[in-house]
Design an enzyme around this catalytic site. Structure first.
Site, mmCIF file in Angstrom:
data_model
loop_
_atom_site.group_PDB
_atom_site.id
_atom_site.type_symbol
_atom_site.label_atom_id
_atom_site.label_comp_id
_atom_site.label_asym_id
_atom_site.label_seq_id
_atom_site.Cartn_x
_atom_site.Cartn_y
_atom_site.Cartn_z
ATOM 1 N N TYR A 1 -4.476 -2.028 -9.602
ATOM 2 C CA TYR A 1 -4.058 -1.857 -8.203
ATOM 3 C C TYR A 1 -5.121 -2.423 -7.264
ATOM 4 O O TYR A 1 -4.805 -2.913 -6.180
ATOM 5 C CB TYR A 1 -3.780 -0.383 -7.919
ATOM 6 C CG TYR A 1 -2.880 -0.155 -6.737
ATOM 7 C CD1 TYR A 1 -1.599 -0.700 -6.693
ATOM 8 C CD2 TYR A 1 -3.296 0.608 -5.650
ATOM 9 C CE1 TYR A 1 -0.771 -0.494 -5.607
ATOM 10 C CE2 TYR A 1 -2.479 0.830 -4.566
ATOM 11 C CZ TYR A 1 -1.214 0.281 -4.546
ATOM 12 O OH TYR A 1 -0.392 0.489 -3.460
ATOM 13 N N VAL B 1 4.959 -10.196 9.750
ATOM 14 C CA VAL B 1 4.044 -9.221 10.340
ATOM 15 C C VAL B 1 2.609 -9.728 10.440
ATOM 16 O O VAL B 1 1.757 -9.056 11.027
ATOM 17 C CB VAL B 1 4.067 -7.882 9.570
ATOM 18 C CG1 VAL B 1 5.435 -7.229 9.653
ATOM 19 C CG2 VAL B 1 3.630 -8.069 8.120
ATOM 20 N N VAL C 1 5.797 -2.334 4.257
ATOM 21 C CA VAL C 1 5.234 -3.661 4.030
ATOM 22 C C VAL C 1 3.911 -3.524 3.288
ATOM 23 O O VAL C 1 3.048 -2.746 3.684
ATOM 24 C CB VAL C 1 4.985 -4.395 5.367
ATOM 25 C CG1 VAL C 1 4.399 -5.772 5.106
ATOM 26 C CG2 VAL C 1 6.264 -4.493 6.182
ATOM 27 N N TYR D 1 0.468 5.056 -1.417
ATOM 28 C CA TYR D 1 0.476 5.313 -2.861
ATOM 29 C C TYR D 1 -0.835 5.998 -3.226
ATOM 30 O O TYR D 1 -1.852 5.824 -2.547
ATOM 31 C CB TYR D 1 0.644 4.002 -3.640
ATOM 32 C CG TYR D 1 0.601 4.157 -5.142
ATOM 33 C CD1 TYR D 1 1.460 5.037 -5.796
ATOM 34 C CD2 TYR D 1 -0.317 3.442 -5.906
ATOM 35 C CE1 TYR D 1 1.404 5.195 -7.175
ATOM 36 C CE2 TYR D 1 -0.372 3.592 -7.291
ATOM 37 C CZ TYR D 1 0.495 4.474 -7.913
ATOM 38 O OH TYR D 1 0.440 4.636 -9.273
ATOM 39 N N ILE E 1 7.631 3.142 -8.392
ATOM 40 C CA ILE E 1 9.056 2.827 -8.467
ATOM 41 C C ILE E 1 9.176 1.337 -8.737
ATOM 42 O O ILE E 1 8.432 0.529 -8.167
ATOM 43 C CB ILE E 1 9.778 3.203 -7.153
ATOM 44 C CG1 ILE E 1 9.731 4.729 -6.943
ATOM 45 C CG2 ILE E 1 11.222 2.730 -7.156
ATOM 46 C CD1 ILE E 1 10.328 5.174 -5.617
ATOM 47 N N ARG E 2 10.129 0.961 -9.547
ATOM 48 C CA ARG E 2 10.298 -0.447 -9.899
ATOM 49 C C ARG E 2 10.906 -1.204 -8.711
ATOM 50 O O ARG E 2 12.113 -1.228 -8.517
ATOM 51 C CB ARG E 2 11.186 -0.590 -11.134
ATOM 52 C CG ARG E 2 11.071 -1.966 -11.810
ATOM 53 C CD ARG E 2 12.112 -2.110 -12.909
ATOM 54 N NE ARG E 2 12.044 -1.045 -13.886
ATOM 55 C CZ ARG E 2 11.217 -1.018 -14.927
ATOM 56 N NH1 ARG E 2 10.366 -2.022 -15.107
ATOM 57 N NH2 ARG E 2 11.224 -0.016 -15.777
ATOM 58 N N LYS F 1 -4.386 0.505 1.108
ATOM 59 C CA LYS F 1 -3.617 1.734 1.340
ATOM 60 C C LYS F 1 -4.501 2.841 1.906
ATOM 61 O O LYS F 1 -4.052 3.650 2.724
ATOM 62 C CB LYS F 1 -2.949 2.194 0.041
ATOM 63 C CG LYS F 1 -1.826 1.295 -0.441
ATOM 64 C CD LYS F 1 -0.645 1.270 0.531
ATOM 65 C CE LYS F 1 0.536 0.523 -0.067
ATOM 66 N NZ LYS F 1 1.695 0.464 0.857
#
Length: 265
Positions: free
Chosen positions: A159, A67, A94, A149, A195-196, A166
């Site tokens: 993060y 991408v 992505v 997120y 989520i893992r 994001k």
């Protein structure tokens, strides 16, 4: 008959059975959608083709796509157009930032190049897919979906620049919704709880984030890829025909809390 019967979807970003994109693909397949996929490089080709066959697709509907390369994105839609005369759904799953950007103090570790890469791969790529797929989707009452997120609007440990990327992605959702709405195309995002996944494994102390989220969320548990997949399938269906430009939280209610339970609760 499922609520996506007759719909055709391109899913970008399946990397493993544990990825959120896999949860969305499984839900869409269950609801009757016909699916096509991309893979980042030859290393992932066999894996993605195997997953695709399990969701009713076939190898000729799996296309290479980095991408970061507009020519590869355009080639995907040119190739897809030889199989399908139109497209109803694009799922963008992505996100990437260099590992050194996700470990430590935000001010100290963030670099110009890390910022550029995170925004290019995680945010601009959604716009690039929308641009390249626009003609195939025009007039079909279709849907674009991406994944965000809570770090887009609140600080999260480590993060860092991904939170900024994001936030940019979520702004892109709103601007794309405004741009494409007159053509019948809706644009939304799911903001999933932690989520893992393979992508999440690059964030320092992610296991601690999972544990903290589980303690503090109203449901007292973390969400699953199946739950996120179900929400994504809904947003891309005609059941959500009046929803566009929105961020749907699938996080067990974590985004609504200011303080989790106290130790003696």
């Amino acid at each position: 008959m499922g609520f996506l019967t007759g719909k055709r979807a391109l899913i970008v970003g399946v990397a493993s059975k544990l990825s959120i994109a896999s949860g969305i693909a499984a839900a869409m397949h269950r609801e009757g959608a016909e699916l096509a996929f991309t893979y980042q490089n030859d290393k992932l080709r066999g894996r993605v083709e195997e997953f695709a066959s399990g969701w009713g697709s076939r190898p000729e509907l799996c296309f290479p796509c980095d991408v970061a390369d507009d020519s590869q994105i355009e080639a995907v839609f040119a190739a897809l157009g030889k199989h399908w005369d139109g497209l109803d759904i694009i799922v963008h799953s992505v996100g990437f930032a260099p590992g050194d950007q996700l470990d430590g103090d935000f001010t100290a570790v963030t670099t110009r190049e890390g910022f550029r890469i995170a925004h290019d791969i995680s945010a601009y790529s959604f716009i690039a897919l929308a641009k390249a797929g626009r003609e195939m989707m025009k007039g079909r009452n279709g849907s674009l979906l991406t994944l965000s997120y809570l770090g887009a609007e609140r600080t999260m440990p480590n993060y860092n620049v991904m939170g900024m990327a994001k936030a940019s992605l979520e702004a892109g959702v709103r601007y794309l919704a405004g741009s494409l709405g007159a053509e019948g195309t809706r644009v939304n995002a799911v903001s999933a709880g932690p989520i893992r996944t393979l992508a999440a494994s690059g964030i320092k102390s992610f296991r601690k984030m999972l544990a903290a989220n589980e303690r503090q969320t109203p449901l007292r548990r973390n969400v699953t890829i199946e739950e996120v997949g179900n929400a994504g399938a809904f947003l891309c269906s005609d059941l959500a025909s009046g929803i566009s430009g929105e961020i749907l939280y699938v996080d067990g209610g974590f985004n609504t809390t200011a303080m989790g339970p106290l130790d003696d609760d």
